[in-house]
Every structure is written in C-alpha cells, then in structure tokens.
Design an enzyme around this catalytic site. Structure first.
Site, PDB file in Angstrom:
ATOM      1  N   ALA A   1       0.849  -1.192   0.000  1.00 19.80           N
ATOM      2  CA  ALA A   1       0.000   0.000   0.000  1.00 19.80           C
ATOM      3  C   ALA A   1       0.883   1.239   0.000  1.00 19.80           C
ATOM      4  O   ALA A   1       2.071   1.164   0.272  1.00 19.80           O
ATOM      5  CB  ALA A   1      -0.912  -0.018   1.206  1.00 19.80           C
ATOM      6  N   CYS A   2       0.261   2.358  -0.262  1.00 19.47           N
ATOM      7  CA  CYS A   2       0.917   3.657  -0.296  1.00 19.47           C
ATOM      8  C   CYS A   2       1.829   3.828   0.910  1.00 19.47           C
ATOM      9  O   CYS A   2       1.388   3.529   2.008  1.00 19.47           O
ATOM     10  CB  CYS A   2      -0.149   4.736  -0.301  1.00 19.47           C
ATOM     11  SG  CYS A   2       0.340   6.323   0.349  1.00 19.47           S
ATOM     12  N   PRO A   3       3.058   4.286   0.862  1.00 18.01           N
ATOM     13  CA  PRO A   3       3.740   4.721  -0.351  1.00 18.01           C
ATOM     14  C   PRO A   3       4.592   3.632  -0.983  1.00 18.01           C
ATOM     15  O   PRO A   3       5.543   3.933  -1.699  1.00 18.01           O
ATOM     16  CB  PRO A   3       4.640   5.832   0.182  1.00 18.01           C
ATOM     17  CG  PRO A   3       5.057   5.335   1.536  1.00 18.01           C
ATOM     18  CD  PRO A   3       3.934   4.463   2.034  1.00 18.01           C
ATOM     19  N   GLY A   4       4.278   2.385  -0.732  1.00 15.53           N
ATOM     20  CA  GLY A   4       5.096   1.264  -1.176  1.00 15.53           C
ATOM     21  C   GLY A   4       5.524   1.298  -2.623  1.00 15.53           C
ATOM     22  O   GLY A   4       6.728   1.296  -2.914  1.00 15.53           O
TER      23      GLY A   4
ATOM     24  N   ASP B   1      -2.113  -1.312  -5.354  1.00 20.75           N
ATOM     25  CA  ASP B   1      -2.655  -0.189  -4.593  1.00 20.75           C
ATOM     26  C   ASP B   1      -3.347   0.785  -5.554  1.00 20.75           C
ATOM     27  O   ASP B   1      -2.721   1.335  -6.443  1.00 20.75           O
ATOM     28  CB  ASP B   1      -1.483   0.503  -3.875  1.00 20.75           C
ATOM     29  CG  ASP B   1      -1.901   1.781  -3.171  1.00 20.75           C
ATOM     30  OD1 ASP B   1      -3.109   1.981  -2.994  1.00 20.75           O
ATOM     31  OD2 ASP B   1      -1.003   2.561  -2.809  1.00 20.75           O
TER      32      ASP B   1
END
Ligand code: FAD
Lengths: 392, 78
Positions: free
Chosen positions: B13-16, B40
């Site tokens: 998920a963000c910021p992945g 995401d």
C-alpha cells in the site's frame, strides 16, 4: 528441549525475550552492542540539546531473569539446519528463532553521505552523531538547515518532520529563526506519503516557519560546497544538513537466500510474521518486509503476536502504526493498519501528553511488557482506525 | 535494446509502490524502461503525478485483474 533464540536486543527483540521470560520460557538473546539506544531520542539530542545519557541504557539492565544475554555479532543464519553463526565462530542451535536485527544504514548509496555524517552528524546514526549535530546547530547563526532523506523508505516516516519542528522551535528560542531557514526536503509527492496526513501537517509546518520541498530524493552531496543534489534534478544549498540514510535489511548472511527481498529484508507472512516457508522462524520489526511502517510500535506489537503464536495462540499482526508527529507543544499520530490507510488525526496538546507518556514508559515497557500490555491494548483498541475512521 | 527493470510492488500500500520505483530509478540509466506492477489503487494518480513532476515518460499505464502496470522511460535523468 525447547530452545528459543532471539537475535537483536532492540525494541522488538527485548519485548519478545522479556515477554517470553514472563511466561516462564528460557530464552537466549544475542546482541552485539552493550547499550540500547531509544532511537527517537536522537531527535531530542540533535535538535534540543538533550544529553545522550537520557536515551541510552546498558542492555544487561533491560533483560529479565530467564533471558540469557549473549554478547556477539550474528554473521549467518541457516534456516534449514536451524543454526546461527556468530562472527567469532560460536554456533547456536534453536527450536524457535526470532529475528529482530533491525535495519542497517547504507552510507555508500549516496556519494558524499559518509563525509556529511562524519562532519555534521545527523539524527539516525547513533547518539554520538546526534550530539555532533547539536554542536553544529547551536553554532548556526545564519544560513540554511536542510533536513532531507536519501530514500522514501526509512524508519519512522514522520521523523524528518519532527526534526524540522524541533529544530525550528530551538532556533526560535535562540532568536535565530529570522536568520536561519529550516528547510525540509521530502522524497514524497506531498508533505507526507499519505495525502490525508499531508493536509494536517502542512499548515503546522508553515506555522512553525519550516519551508518544504517535495519530490526531493537525495542523490549526492557536495559537503565542501554545501550543496545537495536530488534524483529529480534539483539542488539545495545548505549551511548545515542532516540526510536520512538509505535503509537495508540486516547485514547477515541467510540460508536460503530466497527468504530475503532485493533490499535484504526478511520476507514474512504479514499476519503471522513467520519467515516465508518456515514455521519455526519469525522476523519482527525493521528487519522484516511486512508492508507497514518501520517503527518501534510495529516492532513491539509484532513481538507480542509472535510470543502469542509460540504459546499456541492464533494471534495476527494487523500492521497497526502509531507514528507520533511532534510539533511545538502538540502532537498528532499517523494511525493506520494493513486494511486502513491513515486516518485524519488533528494535532492537540492532549496527544502530545500521550506521546510524552509513551516516551516516559519506554524503558519499563521493554522490560515489563506484560504490565503495559493492558494499557497499550486499551489505547490501540480505542484508536483503532475502524473506530476513528472519521477522524480523531 | 534498452535496459528494462521490473519492479513488483503488488500487495504494497501507499507509499510502497513509489518507494520501490524510486529505488529502481536511482540505479537506472537514461533511456532505461522501468516496469512497475502494483495493486494499490492510489498508485495510478501517484505515478502520473510523479512522472509529470520528474520529467519521466509513461510509456504504458494499464490495469488488468486488479493489477496496475506502469512502464516508465527514464527521460528525466541527464
Ligand atoms: C530518529 C528516529 C525517530 C524514531 N521515532 C519513532 C517513534 O516516535 N515511534 C516509533 O514507534 N518508532 C520510532 N522510530 C523507529 C524505531 O526506533 C525503530 O523502528 C525500532 O527501534 C525498530 O525495532 P527493531 O527491534 O526492529 O530494531 P532495532 O531497535 O534497531 O534493534 C536492532 C538490534 O539488533 C542489533 N543488531 C543488528 N545487527 C546485529 C548483528 N549482526 N548481531 C547482533 N546484533 C545485531 C542492533 O545492535 C540493535 O540492538 C524512530 C527511529 C529514528 C531513527
């Protein structure tokens, strides 16, 4: 006979080992350092001049009876044969392994970085480096203090924001905020990776007098010229700078190598925290690749889950974060989990008091995690992102 | 043929996904192609904003079975 081996006496390793001891397990804990550093303390040392001794304790004072502390540096782990090798040649066997070796900092990824840290210190590379930063900050009469990061993945996502708030506060109290600019250069699209949090933190940064650049990922540093270049093609001049180093997984050889991702973090089942393909080995905290923020809170909660699982309970880690953003007299928290993106949490003095309580409880919560568990559980349940999804 | 790097950020998920992209971007040479796979939903607007602000070109941006695929040509590096 059961033999539990915990690697690393950081936040996660100490909580796991002491919690196991409280349940009557015999545990061996291997740590290379004599002292444990409360890492957030580096912010207060570097930007508010606190004494490093406030934030360090001998590791031996932090372990309970029932935990055998071994001083040594782990060199290799063989998951198939259940062996752990130390650099001095000692070999340990285990029936259950908990890897809590944290992240390592890579100063070679960015040219000029090592030289920058050697000259000015920072707020990531240990208590001494933080004290070095303070000795330069107190001499800084005019110019620009730059807080930046070499990569978007680093422990405690709001740490650079906290650094900027604390530095600006100190400079204001010294009467120098008019002649010294505090510049926060972030490797994100917004003032925080999550836009929800960015909208809350941006006006506070402005209020504190901090200037912000976004999408600035440090590529190289020219220490003599006092200039930082970004991967995105921009540059900033500095009089004093602290750059968060690139993070990688622990510097330990692991067999089989497939359990490490390309950055050296240990691949785990994100809920059960066992090493991918092994049910007798776990990785918690910064060393794992669990897709959540790398923080002490996640290391602590992960340790509780793993101890439950060792006891036969089907606990699962939900990726919960609780990263504090400390501003002048106030605080907010970045609260999220695997299933919930960060919720809007307003800055308040009450939350600052909570954060100060968490800091004050740190040493006790490492050594006696079971005493703090009901208090933390109440807090985490009350602030579950599902409960406060509309904001807090 | 130009260098092609694949970044698998599925399940992050963000910021992945952007984090993984930046790590690949640091090592990539001008002209290289970076392919990012992500699940995401925030990744699509983020990659568009990232490419626009850093001067890199999006060669492909598609979505199939919940997997977003973005191919970027490194044009923002000298
Ligand atoms: C400036 C800053 C501010 C932060 N603020 C917060 C905050 O407000 N809230 C929060 O929750 N988190 C915060 N964090 C993050 C938090 O400190 C870490 O995420 C946390 O310490 C991770 O715990 P860990 O057990 O995974 O690793 P660590 O605590 O880093 O422990 C790893 C241990 O392993 C040992 N070790 C490593 N390699 C070897 C080896 N080869 N052999 C033997 N021993 C080894 C190390 O010496 C260390 O003791 C902050 C971090 C920084 C730098």
């Amino acid at each position: 006979m059961e033999k539990i081996l915990v690697l690393g006496a950081g936040t996660g390793g100490l909580v796991a080992a002491n919690l196991l001891a409280s349940h009557g397990y015999k545990v061996t804990l291997i740590e290379r350092s004599d002292t444990h550093l409360f890492q957030p303390g580096m912010l207060w040392i570097a930007f508010q001049g606190h004494s490093p001794s406030r934030y360090t304790r001998p590791v031996k004072d932090l372990v309970r009876p029932g935990v055998e502390l071994v001083k040594g540096s782990v060199a290799g782990i063989d998951l198939g044969d259940r062996l752990v090798y130390l650099a001095d040649g000692r070999i340990f066997t285990y029936t259950t392994l908990i890897i809590a070796l944290g992240a390592q900092l890579d100063y070679e990824a960015v040219p000029g970085h090592r030289e920058l840290v050697e000259r000015y210190g920072d707020f990531y590379s240990g208590a001494q480096a933080a004290a070095r930063m303070w000795s330069h900050l107190r001499e800084l009469v005019r110019g620009r203090l730059v807080i930046a990061a070499a990569d978007p993945l680093y422990k405690c996502p709001p740490a650079p924001h906290k650094a900027a708030f604390l530095a600006a506060h100190t400079l204001r109290r010294m009467g120098r905020l008019d002649s010294v600019e505090v510049h926060l250069a972030l490797p994100f699209l917004h003032e925080y990776p999550s836009e929800v949090v960015a909208r809350i933190v941006a006006p506070k940064l402005e209020e504190a007098g901090v200037n912000v650049s976004t999408l600035f990922t440090v590529e190289s540093i020219d220490v003599d010229k006092g200039r930082i270049y970004s991967l995105e093609g921009e540059e900033i001049d500095f009089s004093l700078a602290a750059v968060i180093p690139v993070h990688r997984g622990p510097s330990v050889k692991v067999e089989p190598g497939e359990v490490l991702d390309e950055d050296g973090f240990v691949k785990v089942d994100r809920y059960k925290l066992n090493v991918e393909g092994y049910d007798d080995a776990y990785a918690i905290g910064d060393a794992s690749n669990a897709p959540t923020s790398k923080t002490g809170v996640t290391a602590h909660l992960g340790a509780e889950v793993v101890v439950d699982r060792i006891m036969g309970l089907d606990s699962r880690f939900n990726g919960r974060t609780n990263c504090p953003i400390v501003a002048n007299g106030e605080a907010s928290f970045v609260i999220s989990s695997y299933d919930y993106p960060p919720v809007p949490v307003k800055f308040s003095r009450f939350k600052r008091m909570l954060e100060d309580l968490f800091i004050a409880s740190y040493w006790s919560s490492l050594k006696y995690p079971e005493r703090w568990a009901p208090i933390f559980r109440a807090y985490f349940n009350a602030t579950d992102p599902r409960v406060i999804s509309g904001g807090w | 043929m130009s260098e092609r790097i694949t970044v698998d950020a599925r399940g992050m998920a963000c910021p992945g996904p952007i984090t993984k992209l930046v790590r690949a971007y640091r090592k990539a040479s001008p002209g290289a192609l970076i392919e990012v796979l992500a699940t995401d939903p925030g990744f699509k607007p983020d990659i568009e904003a990232w490419a626009k602000r850093t001067g890199n070109e999006i060669v492909e941006l598609s979505e199939e079975d919940g997997v977003i695929k973005a191919v970027i040509r490194v044009t923002g590096k000298k």
